[in-house]
Design an enzyme around this catalytic site. Sequence first.
Site, PDB file in Angstrom:
ATOM      1  N   GLY A  82      39.527  34.407  46.961  1.00 43.32           N
ATOM      2  CA  GLY A  82      38.917  34.070  46.056  1.00 43.32           C
ATOM      3  C   GLY A  82      38.330  35.223  45.544  1.00 43.32           C
ATOM      4  O   GLY A  82      37.461  35.841  45.142  1.00 43.32           O
ATOM      5  N   TYR A  83      39.570  36.662  45.066  1.00 39.26           N
ATOM      6  CA  TYR A  83      39.042  37.594  43.942  1.00 39.26           C
ATOM      7  C   TYR A  83      40.075  37.855  42.993  1.00 39.26           C
ATOM      8  O   TYR A  83      38.468  37.850  41.790  1.00 39.26           O
ATOM      9  CB  TYR A  83      40.241  38.223  45.073  1.00 39.26           C
ATOM     10  CG  TYR A  83      39.601  38.915  45.805  1.00 39.26           C
ATOM     11  CD1 TYR A  83      39.059  38.675  47.349  1.00 39.26           C
ATOM     12  CD2 TYR A  83      39.852  40.226  46.906  1.00 39.26           C
ATOM     13  CE1 TYR A  83      38.403  38.945  47.611  1.00 39.26           C
ATOM     14  CE2 TYR A  83      39.468  40.975  47.156  1.00 39.26           C
ATOM     15  CZ  TYR A  83      38.946  39.876  48.926  1.00 39.26           C
ATOM     16  OH  TYR A  83      38.453  40.286  50.069  1.00 39.26           O
ATOM     17  N   SER A  84      40.901  37.416  41.994  1.00 43.28           N
ATOM     18  CA  SER A  84      41.450  37.591  40.800  1.00 43.28           C
ATOM     19  C   SER A  84      40.995  36.643  40.382  1.00 43.28           C
ATOM     20  O   SER A  84      40.071  35.251  40.396  1.00 43.28           O
ATOM     21  CB  SER A  84      42.805  37.289  41.155  1.00 43.28           C
ATOM     22  OG  SER A  84      43.829  38.420  41.902  1.00 43.28           O
ATOM     23  N   SER A 141      45.882  31.525  46.140  1.00 41.32           N
ATOM     24  CA  SER A 141      47.097  30.942  46.870  1.00 41.32           C
ATOM     25  C   SER A 141      46.665  29.784  48.305  1.00 41.32           C
ATOM     26  O   SER A 141      45.193  30.158  48.454  1.00 41.32           O
ATOM     27  CB  SER A 141      48.033  31.869  47.417  1.00 41.32           C
ATOM     28  OG  SER A 141      48.631  33.305  46.603  1.00 41.32           O
ATOM     29  N   GLU A 165      45.258  42.616  54.103  1.00 40.86           N
ATOM     30  CA  GLU A 165      46.475  42.080  52.754  1.00 40.86           C
ATOM     31  C   GLU A 165      47.307  42.464  52.686  1.00 40.86           C
ATOM     32  O   GLU A 165      48.672  42.828  53.056  1.00 40.86           O
ATOM     33  CB  GLU A 165      45.913  41.466  51.779  1.00 40.86           C
ATOM     34  CG  GLU A 165      47.105  40.779  50.987  1.00 40.86           C
ATOM     35  CD  GLU A 165      46.012  40.332  49.820  1.00 40.86           C
ATOM     36  OE1 GLU A 165      45.163  40.982  49.317  1.00 40.86           O
ATOM     37  OE2 GLU A 165      46.850  39.050  48.800  1.00 40.86           O
TER      38      GLU A 165
HETATM   39  C1  LIG Z   1      52.716  35.969  45.364  1.00 37.50           C
HETATM   40  C2  LIG Z   1      51.242  35.929  44.549  1.00 37.50           C
HETATM   41  C3  LIG Z   1      50.050  35.637  45.434  1.00 37.50           C
HETATM   42  C4  LIG Z   1      48.430  36.307  45.624  1.00 37.50           C
HETATM   43  N1  LIG Z   1      47.543  35.171  45.633  1.00 37.50           N
HETATM   44  C5  LIG Z   1      46.175  35.811  45.418  1.00 37.50           C
HETATM   45  C6  LIG Z   1      44.683  35.320  46.112  1.00 37.50           C
HETATM   46  O1  LIG Z   1      45.173  34.326  47.243  1.00 37.50           O
HETATM   47  N2  LIG Z   1      43.841  35.402  45.766  1.00 37.50           N
HETATM   48  C7  LIG Z   1      43.942  35.818  44.782  1.00 37.50           C
HETATM   49  O2  LIG Z   1      42.377  36.888  44.575  1.00 37.50           O
HETATM   50  N3  LIG Z   1      44.938  36.345  43.898  1.00 37.50           N
HETATM   51  C8  LIG Z   1      45.668  36.601  44.313  1.00 37.50           C
HETATM   52  N4  LIG Z   1      46.933  36.664  43.784  1.00 37.50           N
HETATM   53  C9  LIG Z   1      46.719  37.994  42.048  1.00 37.50           C
HETATM   54  C10 LIG Z   1      47.251  39.669  42.770  1.00 37.50           C
HETATM   55  O3  LIG Z   1      46.018  39.269  43.348  1.00 37.50           O
HETATM   56  C11 LIG Z   1      47.293  40.047  41.040  1.00 37.50           C
HETATM   57  O4  LIG Z   1      48.097  39.666  40.716  1.00 37.50           O
HETATM   58  C12 LIG Z   1      47.311  42.027  40.934  1.00 37.50           C
HETATM   59  O5  LIG Z   1      46.323  41.994  41.451  1.00 37.50           O
HETATM   60  C13 LIG Z   1      47.601  42.150  39.275  1.00 37.50           C
HETATM   61  O6  LIG Z   1      46.193  40.937  39.064  1.00 37.50           O
HETATM   62  P1  LIG Z   1      47.175  40.667  37.129  1.00 37.50           P
HETATM   63  O7  LIG Z   1      48.031  39.240  37.535  1.00 37.50           O
HETATM   64  O8  LIG Z   1      45.664  40.299  36.796  1.00 37.50           O
HETATM   65  O9  LIG Z   1      47.977  41.885  36.413  1.00 37.50           O
HETATM   66  P2  LIG Z   1      47.217  42.984  35.543  1.00 37.50           P
HETATM   67  O10 LIG Z   1      46.189  43.427  36.558  1.00 37.50           O
HETATM   68  O11 LIG Z   1      47.184  42.422  34.209  1.00 37.50           O
HETATM   69  O12 LIG Z   1      48.439  43.851  35.570  1.00 37.50           O
HETATM   70  C14 LIG Z   1      49.256  43.426  34.293  1.00 37.50           C
HETATM   71  C15 LIG Z   1      50.603  45.095  34.902  1.00 37.50           C
HETATM   72  O13 LIG Z   1      49.992  46.308  34.503  1.00 37.50           O
HETATM   73  C16 LIG Z   1      49.683  47.398  35.927  1.00 37.50           C
HETATM   74  N5  LIG Z   1      48.937  47.473  35.755  1.00 37.50           N
HETATM   75  C17 LIG Z   1      47.484  47.159  35.297  1.00 37.50           C
HETATM   76  N6  LIG Z   1      46.715  48.316  35.521  1.00 37.50           N
HETATM   77  C18 LIG Z   1      47.027  49.450  35.849  1.00 37.50           C
HETATM   78  C19 LIG Z   1      47.246  51.001  36.463  1.00 37.50           C
HETATM   79  N7  LIG Z   1      45.819  50.988  36.165  1.00 37.50           N
HETATM   80  N8  LIG Z   1      47.440  51.992  35.777  1.00 37.50           N
HETATM   81  C20 LIG Z   1      49.201  51.585  35.938  1.00 37.50           C
HETATM   82  N9  LIG Z   1      49.688  50.283  35.791  1.00 37.50           N
HETATM   83  C21 LIG Z   1      48.494  49.006  36.081  1.00 37.50           C
HETATM   84  C22 LIG Z   1      50.024  46.017  36.856  1.00 37.50           C
HETATM   85  O14 LIG Z   1      50.660  47.056  37.398  1.00 37.50           O
HETATM   86  C23 LIG Z   1      51.327  45.193  36.314  1.00 37.50           C
HETATM   87  O15 LIG Z   1      52.215  45.947  36.445  1.00 37.50           O
HETATM   88  C24 LIG Z   1      48.227  36.424  43.940  1.00 37.50           C
HETATM   89  C25 LIG Z   1      49.741  36.619  42.975  1.00 37.50           C
HETATM   90  C26 LIG Z   1      50.840  37.164  43.703  1.00 37.50           C
HETATM   91  C27 LIG Z   1      52.121  37.472  42.648  1.00 37.50           C
END
Ligand SMILES: Cc1cc2nc3c(=O)[nH]c(=O)nc-3n(C[C@H](O)[C@H](O)[C@H](O)COP(=O)(O)OP(=O)(O)OC[C@H]3O[C@@H](n4cnc5c(N)ncnc54)[C@H](O)[C@@H]3O)c2cc1C
Length: 402
Positions: free
Chosen positions: A125-127, A159, A242
């Site tokens: 539970g991070y995001s 997930s 991870e």
């Molecule tokens: C298959 C999968 C499994 C997952 N499982 C889990 C889970 O079990 N638990 C959990 O907590 N989370 C989970 N996640 C979430 C994942 O950790 C986040 O999706 C990820 O950290 C990106 O965050 P966001 O989706 O909010 O995208 P954003 O942070 O909104 O990013 C959107 C885009 O902007 C770019 N961006 C953002 N900031 C910057 C910067 N400073 N410089 C350059 N580019 C930037 C990113 O690279 C991305 O392309 C999962 C995601 C996936 C795809």
Amino acid sequence: MDLEYSAEHEAFRGRVQEFLKGWPLTGAESKLPMEEQEAIFRKRGIEAGFVYRSVPKAYGGSEQPRDAIADRIIQEEFYKVGAPRDLLTQGAGMLVPTLLEFGTEAQKERYIPPALTGEERWCQGYSEPGSGSDLASLQCQARLDGDEWVLNGQKIWTSSAQRAHMMFGLFRTEPDAKKHDGISYLLVPMDRPGIEVRPLKEMAGGHEFNEVFFTDARIPAGNIVGQRGQGWQVSRATLVHERNLIGNPFMMREAFSDLLALARSRTRDGRPAIEDPGIRRRLAEIEGYVQTCELSNMRQFTAANRGEMLKVMRPMMMNKVFSTDTMQRIARCAYDLLEGDGVLAPLEEELDKWGRTASPTGWVLQYMFSLGPAIAGGATNIQLNIIGERGYGLPRDLRRTS
Ligand SMILES: Cc1cc2nc3c(=O)[nH]c(=O)nc-3n(C[C@H](O)[C@H](O)[C@H](O)COP(=O)(O)OP(=O)(O)OC[C@H]3O[C@@H](n4cnc5c(N)ncnc54)[C@H](O)[C@@H]3O)c2cc1C
């Protein structure tokens, strides 16, 4: 970089191969459900010293001396025969190494053994809706009330939360502190009143992601790893594990072999697609990426074996970036080879009949799936920032500090 194994390590390989003659199971054991068969074999692997090597025996591991080359040999040989090795779940693969580093003795005894066997399942539970890449801005709150934390807020992209017994999660416990200093790492039983798991449907039709809502959910005050307000440091350790789980050169090689088989079986202008110059060029390019990953991996193992692990921080981060990109190239090339059959492929229900890569459906799902790992555990752009800043000492990117 050493490309040859020592005689001692080749002898070790022989012992691993001997052990692997026991997989697949035979006789009455082979009639058991696959999950039970895997559990039986994994237990034997622990007794033989091939599984959970870095986990002390007291917590259910096999506690072997550190030997990166031996680890690699085990990985190679187990992968070849598809034998069950260490679970790569959130529990065994991410929480266990974190607890080994930061947990109390009581937490290690209580949580590690069932996470290793998979009897107790975990989710991460991070995001949160507004906090992904900028994870430290998370808003989910935990307030101490007597001997309990009271949780409120929302997690997203969690997930396998629908199957999890427990969550390791990040919660804001010091709302007035600077953003990185106000977070604690809590262990949350998922059956508490006030916790609701809602499914998120994926484009391939499946359901692996969830939203998790907390409304005055109460958990014991002792369910904290590390100190109050120091959850950020603890979470960093989990994220390293991870990222290391993502980026396996053996998986890439296998996917590439499947791609070659597909290129041989499809046709272009009445000839096998693999004879088409355009396809050959793409395959050669991908083969180059696969080989680079393999060699880079070998370089890391060589360094680790010489006790130079810290110096290979850059390649370790590179693994995730590079391997997720290569897996996408493989899947995209397969999708193009399928032409119209890829677009028309039926989803999920056909998969069991054909297996993941033997049917257009398998490849289409693989194509869709290949997009996720590049984002999970920190998106590629973020990894590139870290490699540039901490690996190569480049100037830091602009950041919000509050
Ligand atoms: C298959 C999968 C499994 C997952 N499982 C889990 C889970 O079990 N638990 C959990 O907590 N989370 C989970 N996640 C979430 C994942 O950790 C986040 O999706 C990820 O950290 C990106 O965050 P966001 O989706 O909010 O995208 P954003 O942070 O909104 O990013 C959107 C885009 O902007 C770019 N961006 C953002 N900031 C910057 C910067 N400073 N410089 C350059 N580019 C930037 C990113 O690279 C991305 O392309 C999962 C995601 C996936 C795809």
